[in-house]
Design an enzyme around this catalytic site. Sequence first.
Site, PDB file in Angstrom:
ATOM      1  N   ASP A 194       0.892  -1.156   0.000  1.00 33.50           N
ATOM      2  CA  ASP A 194       0.000   0.000   0.000  1.00 33.50           C
ATOM      3  C   ASP A 194       0.926   1.200   0.000  1.00 33.50           C
ATOM      4  OD1 ASP A 194      -1.533   2.239   0.725  1.00 33.50           O
ATOM      5  OD2 ASP A 194      -3.048   0.945   1.634  1.00 33.50           O
ATOM      6  N   HIS A 195       1.031   1.874  -1.141  1.00 29.35           N
ATOM      7  CA  HIS A 195       2.113   2.849  -1.259  1.00 29.35           C
ATOM      8  C   HIS A 195       1.959   4.018  -0.294  1.00 29.35           C
ATOM      9  CE1 HIS A 195      -0.643   4.751  -4.225  1.00 29.35           C
ATOM     10  NE2 HIS A 195      -0.151   5.850  -3.704  1.00 29.35           N
ATOM     11  N   HIS A 257      -5.859   2.985   1.393  1.00 27.05           N
ATOM     12  CA  HIS A 257      -5.033   4.098   1.867  1.00 27.05           C
ATOM     13  C   HIS A 257      -5.622   4.795   3.102  1.00 27.05           C
ATOM     14  CE1 HIS A 257      -3.156   3.274  -1.822  1.00 27.05           C
ATOM     15  NE2 HIS A 257      -3.846   4.068  -2.604  1.00 27.05           N
TER      16      HIS A 257
END
Lengths: 507, 428
Positions: A194-195, A257
């Site tokens: 999950d960047h 996010h």
Amino acid sequence: MVATITNPLRVGLRHERVIAPQCLVIFGASGDLTHRKLVPALFELFKQRRLPSEFAVLGCARRPWSDEEFRGKMAEAMAEKIKEDPSSWEQFAVKLFYEPVDLQKPEDVVRLGGRLEQVDQQCATHGNRTFYLSVSPKFYASGCRALADAGLLKDPKRSRVVIEKPFGRDYGSAQALNRVVQTCGQENQIFRIDHYLGKETVQNIMVLRFANTIFEPIWNRNYISSVQITTSETVGVEERAGYYETSGALRDMVQNHLTQMLAITAMEPPGRFDPEAIRNEKAKVLQAARLADELEPWNCCIRGQYGPGGSKESPLAGYRQEPGVDPNSTTETYVAMKLFIDNWRWQGVPFYVRTGKRLAKRLSEVVLTFREAPVHLFDAATGGPTANQLILRIQPDEGAEFRFEVKSPGSGMRSRPIDMEFSYDESFGEPSDEGYVRLLADAMLGDPTLFTRSDEVEAAWRLYTPLLELIEDSPWQLPIHPYESRTWGPAAADALLARDGLLWRRP
Amino acid sequence: MSPQLTLQTPLELAPSEVPTYLEQLWSTEQQGNTGSGANTFCLLIWQPTWAEQQLVRSGRLQGPITGQQTDELIAAGRQAVSDANLPHSTPPLSDDVSSAVSRFEGDHNAEDLRGQYIDPALSALMPRRLITLAPTIDAGHSLETLVAAYCPLPEEGGGTTACGDVVVLRGDDTALQDGMGILEPLLPPSMPAWVWWNGSLDESPKLMERLTRSPRRLIIDTSVGDPHHCLELLRSRVEAGQAVNDLNWLRLRSWRETLAMVFDPPERRDALSHVTQMDIDVEGHHPAQGLLLAAWIADRLSWELVGSEAIENGIAARFNRPDGTEVGFRLMSVPVGQPSVHAGQMVGLRLISQPENGQGVCVILCAESGGCMRLEAGGMASMELHEDVVPVQHASPEMDVARLLGGGHDSTTPLLAAAAPLAARLLT
């Protein structure tokens, strides 16, 4: 963040961990993510001397490219970056290889095993491999299985799999996918990326909370009255209509996010800085989270969709007019909702979460609003005293600000709010690494701290299940509210907070 | 966490039997009892601990002799400094102390457990083999060779089965020289070997030469021994391409980090291009650490050394900045009442920057353990002042060594490689 001249005394002082010799195998190497994010991130790691000399990247996709063609495609896509340091690119490019592989064809995967052994010999990568599945989500399960069947995941210490979002479409599919993936390898081999967790500022929430004694004692229901988490984009759906139509803002942004930001903001302090200790606490807080009204979710969730906007000179198309979008689409491009976390720390504190496309500003932030002073001794210059707020700015203008009341200059005793600021730019003046740089390095180091564990993913999906079911079964109960492009979303979202006597922060 | 003793009581063997015994210990048949041998690294430690041995002999410290820097040992060393009328700034475990205590009466004996205590910071790295050379103060002590298997204790559940062994060679200087023959087979070339010279760099030069040949990775402490010799040894090993790690350099990390932090905000960086004066104060008369810091700053700011000279209680030097302007440098020894265990530790740093058309900037970093009155004096009132306190490092030598071993680098860190030759030149 703005890049400025490097601090010469800072050079070489970072204590970076050492990545072991290895080969990074990228499936979907002909796709966007590879040349936009992954190879640039690897090149950055190379320039920072954080990759070992025994290192290789093996790109895999169905296209029948050669090593040279792959290198050429990457060079073309990264021309601007390479121009800054062509000699480094020359040294880096020889570490790029390509093998045509269709993950659905077992014989291809077996051939891949042979090629990997060749690469091991050529680059002394010791059989250490990180497999990055940058492919369509529908191939995650079969891709993992193909790797496992070919024996490429059998050594848990020397092989890892990185999986991009979305991990499942709902609770059931995430569970099913977890079951498949876990039959292919051990949980500690699976890195669900999950960047957002790669962002310095998201990680800083943990440091702010757990490295300072002043925040933790007030980080609870006794002092905090509400929390807002916002991630807004100014862009529309762009070229992603095909994917977005099947996903929408809830699946695209909220489940992953925003929920990760929520977990890090609300988690209990871990006993130690250890991947499992941290992920245990994140999973626990997500398991304690719920929609404010699970029985009638329409009372706590607003969906919206951007309509046309802009000016006469530069008009902006509405979502339904975007190429590739169904003209009658009911996909949400905006979601706002209210959540509660049923535990000792947060009982009764509303968490308001919102995200949307084509909003007024591009930003991401967490805002903690503190309870008002119990007695108002002073007149407030702005009419009423402003509640203290701690604003954690994830992007842009990375940093934090604390809003509190001070005496307004003059002979009276009027108070007014001021902001105490911390800015990454002003304090450090150097750009932090892009999220993928950090996360790729961590995956290759085998450090799962910033990756989501299976129970976290499932808890996040379970949290939104009542909404997903409602959208599926009776979408009219969760109607799409249109909003003008480049505004702060539908009025109904404001009404959601107005019912609690609150306003969304206008950043 | 207290240091761990070995898993089994060490076995005393004839030196010639040691290699064969260890080979058998890790043979397949024996592994059921002891777990498998870790495929990690070997660490050879030269551990004279002269001060501890003398303090125990003279009855000023209870045994056993362990080689660990305990609070009791340091307190006994400080007391000895006072009793022997040594200058107050004498480090409590220095050669001066051991030599003064050697003149005290006493003939107390204590068990010698050097090499049998394994610090948790080291055991966590699962070394394959720890070899300790333990020279004794009593001449005529013939060679004793002790061997034991050892498994790191896991912190919680799910224990590891990767074990190692410890070998101790104990005896007087001659005996140890005789025992060198068994070391080669104990250090297989397939595994990285580190040599930690945990003593003065002046002593036993032949032994040192023999033990620390490249490609063995060397860990030294340039605060122990004659400063010229320390910096020269560091320079020569770095320039020869050996992987050298200096604990004295490692202890500078909070100084490097604090100074870098001062100049992190972009608006302060310009001051770095206009430095006109650099002053460093160190404890006592050992300038190595201060010179390494000065050399690091000069290297990072691309200053060229023009010349240096010894002055009363210090060293003065001149550098040229890239724009040709001269930078003055002074390193002064300052007396301290309660010196650090390590000689010549940093007390303060002052950088004065004078832009041609802007306001002057003065940066003063001061160790939290001492005062910086000398650096704070001198008419900087008109300048923009940045002062910071540098925290004292409380890591034990074992923890510092573990930090180095954990990094696993097979070359000298580039910052030290650049600073070491310059520091040596500053002293000559």
